[in-house]
Every structure is written in C-alpha cells, then in structure tokens.
Design a protein around this motif. Structure first.
Motif, mmCIF file in Angstrom:
data_model
loop_
_atom_site.group_PDB
_atom_site.id
_atom_site.type_symbol
_atom_site.label_atom_id
_atom_site.label_comp_id
_atom_site.label_asym_id
_atom_site.label_seq_id
_atom_site.Cartn_x
_atom_site.Cartn_y
_atom_site.Cartn_z
ATOM 1 N N VAL A 1 -39.606 47.384 -36.658
ATOM 2 C CA VAL A 1 -40.671 46.419 -36.965
ATOM 3 C C VAL A 1 -40.189 45.401 -37.989
ATOM 4 C CG1 VAL A 1 -42.971 46.135 -37.957
ATOM 5 C CG2 VAL A 1 -42.513 48.021 -36.385
ATOM 6 N N ILE A 2 -39.490 45.906 -39.041
ATOM 7 C CA ILE A 2 -38.997 45.010 -40.084
ATOM 8 C C ILE A 2 -38.008 44.000 -39.514
ATOM 9 C CG2 ILE A 2 -37.582 44.912 -42.175
ATOM 10 C CD1 ILE A 2 -38.858 47.565 -43.001
ATOM 11 N N VAL A 3 -37.078 44.492 -38.667
ATOM 12 C CA VAL A 3 -36.091 43.594 -38.058
ATOM 13 C C VAL A 3 -36.780 42.568 -37.172
ATOM 14 C CG1 VAL A 3 -34.162 43.452 -36.463
ATOM 15 C CG2 VAL A 3 -34.217 45.265 -38.181
ATOM 16 N N ALA A 4 -37.784 43.019 -36.397
ATOM 17 C CA ALA A 4 -38.507 42.093 -35.523
ATOM 18 C C ALA A 4 -39.235 41.019 -36.328
ATOM 19 C CB ALA A 4 -39.487 42.854 -34.642
ATOM 20 N N VAL A 5 -39.895 41.461 -37.431
ATOM 21 C CA VAL A 5 -40.603 40.500 -38.283
ATOM 22 C C VAL A 5 -39.616 39.538 -38.931
ATOM 23 C CG1 VAL A 5 -42.007 40.250 -40.363
ATOM 24 C CG2 VAL A 5 -42.548 42.034 -38.700
ATOM 25 N N LEU A 6 -38.452 40.096 -39.388
ATOM 26 C CA LEU A 6 -37.427 39.253 -40.007
ATOM 27 C C LEU A 6 -36.933 38.191 -39.035
ATOM 28 C CD1 LEU A 6 -35.382 38.591 -42.247
ATOM 29 C CD2 LEU A 6 -33.901 40.364 -41.278
ATOM 30 N N LEU A 7 -36.608 38.604 -37.815
ATOM 31 C CA LEU A 7 -36.124 37.647 -36.817
ATOM 32 C C LEU A 7 -37.200 36.629 -36.465
ATOM 33 C CD1 LEU A 7 -34.138 40.015 -34.416
ATOM 34 C CD2 LEU A 7 -33.212 38.458 -36.130
ATOM 35 N N GLY A 8 -38.445 37.095 -36.373
ATOM 36 C CA GLY A 8 -39.546 36.185 -36.039
ATOM 37 C C GLY A 8 -39.746 35.122 -37.100
ATOM 38 N N PHE A 9 -39.816 35.564 -38.378
ATOM 39 C CA PHE A 9 -39.999 34.600 -39.461
ATOM 40 C C PHE A 9 -38.791 33.666 -39.587
ATOM 41 C CE2 PHE A 9 -43.292 37.488 -41.366
ATOM 42 C CZ PHE A 9 -44.320 36.556 -41.322
ATOM 43 N N THR A 10 -37.580 34.208 -39.348
ATOM 44 C CA THR A 10 -36.374 33.369 -39.406
ATOM 45 C C THR A 10 -36.427 32.280 -38.341
ATOM 46 O OG1 THR A 10 -35.052 35.232 -40.220
ATOM 47 C CG2 THR A 10 -33.856 33.369 -39.259
ATOM 48 N N PHE A 11 -36.844 32.664 -37.136
ATOM 49 C CA PHE A 11 -36.910 31.687 -36.046
ATOM 50 C C PHE A 11 -37.975 30.629 -36.332
ATOM 51 C CE2 PHE A 11 -38.464 30.322 -31.840
ATOM 52 C CZ PHE A 11 -37.281 29.820 -31.327
ATOM 53 N N VAL A 12 -39.152 31.057 -36.791
ATOM 54 C CA VAL A 12 -40.224 30.099 -37.087
ATOM 55 C C VAL A 12 -39.810 29.168 -38.224
ATOM 56 C CG1 VAL A 12 -42.594 29.863 -37.929
ATOM 57 C CG2 VAL A 12 -42.043 31.603 -36.220
ATOM 58 N N THR A 13 -39.201 29.751 -39.284
ATOM 59 C CA THR A 13 -38.740 28.924 -40.407
ATOM 60 C C THR A 13 -37.699 27.917 -39.950
ATOM 61 O OG1 THR A 13 -39.130 30.775 -41.919
ATOM 62 C CG2 THR A 13 -37.722 28.982 -42.710
ATOM 63 N N SER A 14 -36.800 28.351 -39.067
ATOM 64 C CA SER A 14 -35.783 27.437 -38.537
ATOM 65 C C SER A 14 -36.430 26.276 -37.794
ATOM 66 C CB SER A 14 -34.828 28.190 -37.601
ATOM 67 O OG SER A 14 -34.155 29.220 -38.286
ATOM 68 N N LEU A 15 -37.456 26.580 -36.999
ATOM 69 C CA LEU A 15 -38.142 25.511 -36.270
ATOM 70 C C LEU A 15 -38.811 24.534 -37.222
ATOM 71 C CD1 LEU A 15 -39.787 27.416 -33.269
ATOM 72 C CD2 LEU A 15 -37.650 26.137 -33.319
ATOM 73 N N VAL A 16 -39.459 25.060 -38.259
ATOM 74 C CA VAL A 16 -40.129 24.186 -39.225
ATOM 75 C C VAL A 16 -39.119 23.295 -39.931
ATOM 76 C CG1 VAL A 16 -41.476 24.119 -41.362
ATOM 77 C CG2 VAL A 16 -42.063 25.761 -39.564
ATOM 78 N N LEU A 17 -38.000 23.901 -40.352
ATOM 79 C CA LEU A 17 -36.962 23.110 -41.021
ATOM 80 C C LEU A 17 -36.369 22.067 -40.090
ATOM 81 C CD1 LEU A 17 -35.104 25.874 -43.068
ATOM 82 C CD2 LEU A 17 -36.649 24.119 -43.932
ATOM 83 N N ILE A 18 -36.195 22.428 -38.821
ATOM 84 C CA ILE A 18 -35.681 21.464 -37.843
ATOM 85 C C ILE A 18 -36.620 20.275 -37.723
ATOM 86 C CG2 ILE A 18 -35.268 21.100 -35.373
ATOM 87 C CD1 ILE A 18 -34.119 23.949 -35.287
ATOM 88 N N VAL A 19 -37.910 20.556 -37.605
ATOM 89 C CA VAL A 19 -38.906 19.490 -37.453
ATOM 90 C C VAL A 19 -38.929 18.585 -38.681
ATOM 91 C CG1 VAL A 19 -41.369 19.019 -37.244
ATOM 92 C CG2 VAL A 19 -40.341 20.813 -35.859
ATOM 93 N N VAL A 20 -38.829 19.193 -39.880
ATOM 94 C CA VAL A 20 -38.912 18.412 -41.116
ATOM 95 C C VAL A 20 -37.622 17.650 -41.378
ATOM 96 C CG1 VAL A 20 -39.181 18.543 -43.616
ATOM 97 C CG2 VAL A 20 -40.628 19.956 -42.133
ATOM 98 N N LEU A 21 -36.485 18.355 -41.309
ATOM 99 C CA LEU A 21 -35.215 17.727 -41.666
ATOM 100 C C LEU A 21 -34.768 16.698 -40.639
ATOM 101 C CD1 LEU A 21 -33.240 20.797 -43.065
ATOM 102 C CD2 LEU A 21 -34.495 19.033 -44.312
ATOM 103 N N THR A 22 -35.202 16.869 -39.393
ATOM 104 C CA THR A 22 -34.849 15.871 -38.378
ATOM 105 C C THR A 22 -35.435 14.511 -38.727
ATOM 106 O OG1 THR A 22 -34.718 17.577 -36.670
ATOM 107 C CG2 THR A 22 -34.943 15.315 -35.927
ATOM 108 N N ARG A 23 -36.606 14.515 -39.349
ATOM 109 C CA ARG A 23 -37.183 13.247 -39.794
ATOM 110 C C ARG A 23 -36.269 12.566 -40.808
ATOM 111 N NH1 ARG A 23 -42.308 12.018 -38.510
ATOM 112 N NH2 ARG A 23 -43.598 13.623 -37.525
ATOM 113 N N TYR A 24 -35.652 13.366 -41.676
ATOM 114 C CA TYR A 24 -34.725 12.811 -42.666
ATOM 115 C C TYR A 24 -33.515 12.198 -41.976
ATOM 116 C CZ TYR A 24 -31.223 12.769 -46.384
ATOM 117 O OH TYR A 24 -30.241 12.404 -47.260
ATOM 118 N N ILE A 25 -33.065 12.839 -40.880
ATOM 119 C CA ILE A 25 -31.912 12.314 -40.145
ATOM 120 C C ILE A 25 -32.273 11.033 -39.406
ATOM 121 C CG2 ILE A 25 -30.275 12.802 -38.282
ATOM 122 C CD1 ILE A 25 -30.457 15.745 -39.006
#
Length: 460
Positions: free
Chosen positions: A163-187
């Motif tokens: 469960v912990i690994v699944a939650v970790l991977l899930g939050f990592t993936f969601v955080t990556s998407l959020v950072l992609i959306v935000v930082l792409t604007r900077y690019i």
C-alpha cells in the motif's frame, strides 16, 4: 490547433507513461533472471521446514498444526492420499491443481509451481494468489502421506508495504504531472514573448522588448539575444530602405522639376532666344546628372547581388592610376592643381574594371573638393600582407563627426556648406562595396580646412 504548451505537457505525460511501462518490463526481466529462482528456493525451504517440524512431533494434531502455521503468514492447501483437500489461511482466489500433480507430490516429488512458465509478466505472477503459484512438498503423517502446497500470504506479510509503495508511486506520478504543467509554462513563456515580438516586426514595429528572456543563460536566452540583434538589424535595414527611397526620390525630383519648369517656360514662348539657350544648357546638364545617377544606382544594384563574381586579371596598378589621371587632366589642369605622385611599379590580380571605378571616384572627389592651386597626392606602398593606395588632397576637409558616415548612400558630408551640390552621394558607397568585394578595406582621415586622405588597403 494544439499550442506548444499543450504539446510539451502531453509529451511529458507520454514519456512518464512509457517510462512506467518500460520500467515494469525491465523489472520483470530482472526478477525472472535474478530473483525468481531465489524466491522459489526460499519458499521451498520454508515448506520443508514446516514438514520437518511436524515429522519430529507426529503426535501433534495436523489440522491444528497447519492452522497455526497459516496464521504466521502462509497459505496452505493440504491433500491426503484419499484425495480430500483442505485450505488453511487466506483462501486461494483461483486456480486448480490436476490430479497428476497431487499424486506426484504424494509420491515424494517436489512441485515447483513458481517456476512454471506463465504467459503473464513474471513480476505479476509473483503476486498471483493462485494454488498453482505454490511449492508442493510431501508430508508423512500417522494416517498416511499428505501433499502440502505452500506459498507466503503476501497480504499479511507485506500488505502495508504494498500500500505504501502504491501510494508513493501514485503521489510521485501526480506530483510529476503538476510540476510538468507548471514548469512547462516557464519554458513556453519566453517563446510566447518571441511570438509577440515577431508579430510586432510583421507590423513594422522593430522596438521589441526581450529583456526578460535575454537575461537567461540557456539556449532560449541566446535565441532571444540573437532575435533582438536581428530585430535591430531589420529595423536598421528598413530605415535604410526608407531613406534610400526618399533620397532617390529627392535626387530625381530636383533635376526633373528644373527640366519640367524650363521646358514649360520654353513651350509657353515666354523666354528670349538667349534665355532659351541657357535653359537648354541647364536641361542638358540636369539630364546628364539624372543619367549619371541612374548608372550609379544600377552599379550599386549589380555590386550587391549575392552571385556577384569578380573577373580577376593581373595588371599594372600604377599604370591604371596614371591613365585615370590623364583622363581627368582637363579637370585638375583647369584648377591648376599640383600632383605629388609616388607610384612604384606594382602588379596586382584583381577586377580591373571595378578598381578603375574606385580610383576614378576618389580622384574625381579630390579634384572637385580642392581649391585652385591646391595639391593632390597619390601613393602606393607595399606592406607584408597588403597593398595600400592613398589619395590625399588639400581641400576643405570633412568634419570628424561625419567621417564614419561618408561611405553611406546619399550621405553628403557638408550639407550646410553645399559641399557636394553636384554629386549624388553614391560614389563613396560604390568605392566601399568594390573594395569589400576584393577583401580589402577603405578608411578616411580628414581635418576641416586642411584636406582629406582616403586609404584603400587590398590583400596581396
């Protein structure tokens, strides 16, 4: 139409998705190659330990014993020699063992269910809650042989970790998407600034502001700096084009107005015969001026063609300059000018016709702007890597602030004093272009009231 921002975001998402799939495939291969046999050996050792412990105390109730072992984190399926089976611990969700496998284990063989080939990913088969995904070992009891099929209960042993690994991977993936959306604007932001700048240039506005992007040290910052430089160059060219058109129009308009006015006066019979003759002389002079201006414009256009090729020939440079002085003799003789010549014998390889234009323009200017009784000097000297021709005069000179502009088209250095009232302002531009085509340079030195010197430096 998808914007660059959307394309980058989708690209990064696709990369993340593909990376996840590739990661699972590679991990599965690693598990199959490195860990699968180790894991099966561990389970086999556990099963054999369960069997040995019971066989040391055969009086223990088998049912109670297996139930206790199952509570320690195992799934067990026991089948006696009568074919009756019972499961202990968490139930198996699917799968069934054939009778031949059960009989083989009852006969003393080991069942390696975890090593069997499976169409699924090997990594996924590790978590498969199936009775086939077990290790089968024989167990001797007082009632007879029993086939034990054992596997760890992963839900009990590592359920929280999963469960912990699944939650970790899930939050990592969601955080990556959020950072992609935000930082792409900077690019993409500086690219949007460049887009707006190009729109301004299309509208003819070259004062683009790219300071926010030019401060960057990456490729985008470099692009912004080059773009700003390009915008300034294009703006300068546009101003030069406008000035060129205005100057050409002015240069043509003045003699045309004179010609039109005098012709109209003559057609209206308002001029005396003497005046008509004078007007005809003016018309002829202005016509020649227009003709000369047209020729110079055509010469400029021809010289600025990208495919302009020079016709190199070897010739005596000193003789060419002497011939031009002879051609202009009536001009310098009329003004009683003194000539100071230092023309040693020099042979060069260049375009003879074009260099003729250079010396003719420079000498004609020197004669024109030198007062009667003045001096004109012409010299040739050889340096290590270049050949220098200097043409000097004792004329009226040029203001120091004007020296950097004398080679620009239609520039007349003494507009206030009407220094070049009869010239077009194109001669020195033609000189500069011809010398540049030969890989050389031309520079001007002058002092007001003391004269000017033009130095042409050609490669040896």
């Amino acid at each position: 139409m998808r914007t660059l921002y959307v394309r980058i975001v989708l690209t990064f998402m696709a990369i993340a998705f593909v990376s996840g799939i590739v990661g699972v495939l590679l991990t599965s291969l690693y598990y199959e190659d490195q860990m699968k046999s180790i894991n099966e050996r561990k389970i086999l050792d556990m099963g054999q330990s369960i069997s040995r412990l019971y066989e040391k105390e055969p009086a223990i109730n088998l049912d109670a014993y297996l139930q206790g072992i199952a509570e320690l984190g195992f799934q067990i399926y026991a089948v006696d020699d009568r074919g009756e089976g019972k499961a202990y611990g968490a139930p198996f969700k699917h799968g069934k063992l054939d009778n031949a496998t059960i009989q083989a284990v009852l006969g003393g063989e080991i069942y390696h269910g975890m090593k069997e080939e499976n169409a699924r990913l090997k990594l996924v088969s590790f978590f498969e809650n199936s009775i086939r995904n077990t290790v089968g070992i024989p167990l001797s009891t007082q009632e007879g042989s029993v086939a034990l099929f054992v596997r760890p209960d992963l839900e009990k042993q590592i359920g929280e970790i999963r469960v912990i690994v699944a939650v970790l991977l899930g939050f990592t993936f969601v955080t990556s998407l959020v950072l992609i959306v935000v930082l792409t604007r900077y690019i993409v932001k500086p690219l949007n600034v460049l887009k707006q700048a190009t729109q301004r240039i299309v509208q003819g506005k070259f004062d683009v502001d790219l300071e926010s992007s030019r401060g960057r040290k990456d490729e985008i910052g470099e692009l912004a700096r080059h773009f700003a430089h390009m915008a300034r160059s294009v703006g300068q060219l546009d101003r030069m084009r406008q000035d060129f058109v205005a100057n050409v129009s002015h240069e043509f308009q003045s003699p045309l107005t004179s010609i039109q006015g005098f012709a109209r006066t003559m057609l209206d019979k308002e001029a005396t015969p003497e005046q008509s003759e004078q007007y005809l002389e003016i018309i002829e002079r202005e016509s020649k001026r227009l003709s000369a201006l047209s020729k110079q414009l055509l010469k400029l256009a021809a010289l600025e063609q990208e495919d302009q090729k020079l016709q190199y020939v070897a010739f005596r440079l000193d003789e060419q300059i002497r011939e031009i002085l002879i051609t202009l003799e009536w001009q310098w003789a009329e003004k009683k000018l003194n000539l100071e010549l230092d023309l040693p014998e020099v042979t060069v390889s260049a375009d003879s016709n074009l260099l003729h234009e250079v010396w003719l323009n420079l000498l004609a200017n020197a004669i024109h702007y030198t007062e009667s009784g003045g001096t004109i000097g012409v010299s040739i000297r050889e340096e290590e890597r270049s050949l220098v021709v200097e043409i000097s005069d004792t004329g009226i000179g040029i203001e120091e602030s004007e020296l950097s502009q004398v080679f620009e088209r239609f520039h007349k250095a003494d507009k206030a004093r009407n220094r070049a009232s009869s010239g077009s302002g194109l001669g020195l531009s033609i000189v500069s272009i011809i010398v540049s085509l030969h890989g050389g340079t031309v520079e001007a030195r002058s002092k007001v009231g003391k004269g000017s010197t033009f130095a042409v430096r050609l490669p040896r």
